[in-house]
Design a protein around this motif. Structure first.
Motif, short mmCIF file in Angstrom:
data_model
loop_
_atom_site.label_atom_id
_atom_site.label_comp_id
_atom_site.label_asym_id
_atom_site.label_seq_id
_atom_site.Cartn_x
_atom_site.Cartn_y
_atom_site.Cartn_z
N LEU A 117 0.84 -1.20 0.00
CA LEU A 117 0.00 0.00 0.00
C LEU A 117 0.87 1.25 0.00
CD1 LEU A 117 -3.10 0.31 0.07
CD2 LEU A 117 -2.89 0.85 2.49
N ASP A 138 0.42 5.31 0.59
CA ASP A 138 -0.48 6.36 1.09
C ASP A 138 0.18 7.70 0.77
OD1 ASP A 138 -2.06 8.15 2.43
OD2 ASP A 138 -1.60 7.40 4.44
N GLN A 170 8.14 -1.44 5.77
CA GLN A 170 7.60 -0.09 5.71
C GLN A 170 8.72 0.90 5.42
OE1 GLN A 170 5.99 1.43 9.44
NE2 GLN A 170 7.14 -0.10 10.60
N ARG A 213 -3.86 4.49 5.47
CA ARG A 213 -3.32 3.14 5.25
C ARG A 213 -4.02 2.13 6.13
NH1 ARG A 213 0.04 0.31 8.61
NH2 ARG A 213 0.86 -1.59 7.69
#
Length: 577
Positions: free
Chosen positions: A13, A15, A41, A338
């Protein structure tokens, strides 16, 4: 045993917010999805809001900024390939800064050409709903007002999240142009265009300054929004009696939370995780102290850019508290677009799971349920003496202890207690989403007490600070539950329980007549064990029983001689066949 996630359960993902771009890969396997475990991340501090004002007035996103973003997206695309994330499980989400950009269409076209990814441009209403979902993901339960402070705007709504179902206002979120970056710019413009305060007051003592006019404008809009949101009866009742919780998300508020954390009564604050950090309204409104702190000191997680926005956030905080006096407690959330997007994909039964239990499930032995039941039986319930356990020691919490109590078994004996102490804070559970600071402190102290070993300096100071985050009563029961887990872990060294032929059973009750003089109320733990098992023979059990009873000695009260503690008496019956 640590589980390796299946690639099909991984979701990538992006964001693209106003103040930065977040990249993450999350494991949404059913057993652990509630805690949104992150396997990768990254973040780029690219402000799309600031980029559009790089010339002093709003313009298109500069091409050099777009090129920088494209490079970051391709870097993330490579990371997704390394983790074998299916291309169908990768999404790019964009919010207000992209939605309102003059060259939004061209910007999104370039992303598509460079990466092959479409950009999901969230409408303002969907952005508010997903933001509310992000807050709902951040706690085991949510009930109160929610605000999200981005770079260009701030939104407010209400949320009730319970038993896997999330309710929010039918009107969505109400948005205001009071984002951290936008307010910083606006206040600077007001200050540069206003006359000097001394001369203004000398000539016009009753004329309001531009700042005062803005303050009244914002206050009126917040109050109108509160009325327009049409709070349900349950929240209106709380507002009248006891006050409401305010849940805060977004970079501007998280920065304020880190500053409050650095100014906390427990200093240094032992849990460096913003999600789950709570303060009272009075502490929340320490605007003068926090503004001074941000201006004069370097604070953890506060960049120069974020520090420059602190006066604007302080201005907003003062207006907010004045406009909404029913706020009593403020809770900071990591959950944003997110987390909200991912949480929204989960089924209601998964959403209903306790996030702590979901986070620890992967570490339990096959007999974790039986061990949890055994530990729970060793805790006394309520009775006629009006004694009870603290409400935080729930069956879900005890199950988390059972799941984690064998994790550090392979380590050298002298390191187990220390490693267990850090596991919920900076160890394997640090990334577990939705776990409160209270649960982290309780679990850390319980797991540390589960092992036979002192905490070496300087880490003993860290343990003392964790104790200060919770109540004396809670700290006492972590000592007791840890000693109980130590006994269970010794009797069942591999964590495997034969349900048909158990080695050990507990029952616990509150009782009068305990203590050295027989004048105290305390706990009697009845321990039933097998007569013919080497693990429960007198030589094996006596020292363990001594450790349990030692927890209840007067000298071991939490908080000193006049702190909290109750006597513990263990009775042993060797009647299990």
């Amino acid at each position: 045993m640590l589980r390796t996630p299946s690639p099909s359960s991984l979701y990538g993902l992006v964001d693209m917010g106003s103040n930065g771009i977040r990249f993450s890969i999350t494991d949404l396997s059913p057993a652990t999805a509630r805690s949104l475990p992150t396997v990768y991340q990254d973040r780029e501090g690219i402000s799309l809001f600031d980029a559009q004002y790089s010339t002093g007035v709003k313009g298109p996103i500069p091409q050099e900024t777009i090129d920088e973003i494209l490079a970051s997206l391709n870097k993330f695309k490579t990371a997704c390939a390394d983790f074998s994330v299916p291309t169908t499980n990768i999404r790019v989400l964009a919010t207000e800064a992209t939605r309102t950009a003059e060259n939004s269409v061209d910007y999104r076209r370039q992303i598509k050409e460079a990466t092959g990814w479409d950009v999901d441009l969230l409408p303002k209403e969907a952005e508010g709903r997903i933001g509310a979902m992000g807050v709902a993901s951040s706690f085991a339960g949510v009930e109160g007002l929610v605000m999200d402070l981005g770079g260009g705007s701030t939104q407010i709504t209400w949320v009730i999240a319970k038993d896997g179902h999330v309710q929010t206002s039918s009107k969505g979120s109400i948005s205001f142009p009071y984002g951290a970056a936008a307010m910083t710019r606006r206040l600077a413009e007001l200050d540069s265009s206003s006359p000097e305060p001394k001369s203004r007051h000398k000539l016009h003592p009753h004329v309001k300054s531009a700042r005062e006019e803005l303050q009244e404008e914002m206050k009126a809009q917040f109050q109108q929004a509160y009325d327009d949101l049409d709070l349900p009866d349950s929240l209106q009742e709380k507002a009248k009696h006891g006050g409401l919780n305010l849940y805060l998300s977004g970079g501007g508020f998280r920065g304020w939370g880190y500053l409050l954390m650095s100014h906390h009564r427990v200093c240094p604050y032992p849990i460096p995780i913003i999600n789950g950090f709570c303060v009272t309204k009075r502490d929340f409104q320490q605007t003068a102290e926090i503004s001074t702190l941000a201006a004069e000191e370097s604070v953890f997680r506060i960049s120069k850019r974020r520090a420059a926005q602190v006066p604007a956030v302080a201005f907003l905080v003062n207006v907010l508290v004045e406009a909404l006096p029913m706020i009593q407690q403020v809770r900071f959330c990591q959950g944003g677009v997110r987390e909200g997007f991912l949480f929204d994909t989960l089924e209601a039964p998964t959403k209903a799971l306790d996030p702590l239990k979901a986070a620890t499930a992967q570490y339990g032995t096959p007999s974790a349920a039986e061990i949890s039941a055994l530990l729970w039986d060793g805790l006394p319930g309520e009775n006629h003496l009006d004694r009870s356990l603290p409400g935080t020691l729930t069956p879900s919490f005890v199950r988390a202890v059972a799941d984690m109590m064998y994790l550090h078994l392979p380590l050298p004996k002298e390191t187990r207690s220390l490693a267990a102490l850090h596991a919920p804070v900076t160890g394997v559970l640090a990334s577990a989403h939705g776990v409160s600071h209270t649960d982290r402190a309780l679990l850390a102290l319980t797991l540390s007490s589960r092992w036979d070993g002192d905490i070496p300096p300087p880490h003993d100071n860290f343990k003392a600070r964790l104790c200060s985050v919770i109540t004396h009563q809670e700290a006492f029961w972590t000592n007791y539950l840890g000693a109980l887990a130590y006994l269970v872990g010794t009797v069942y060294p591999a964590g495997n329980v034969d349900a048909k032929h158990p080695r050990l059973k507990f029952s616990a009750r509150w009782a009068d007549g305990l203590g050295k003089k027989g004048l105290s109320q305390g706990v009697v733990l009845r321990l039933r064990c097998r007569q013919d098992d080497p693990m429960t023979c007198p030589m094996a059990l006596n020292s363990l029983v001594h450790e349990l009873e030692k927890v209840g000695k007067k000298k071991n009260r939490v908080g000193g001689e006049h702190g909290y503690g109750v006597p513990i008496q263990v009775e042993i019956d060797r009647d299990l066949l």
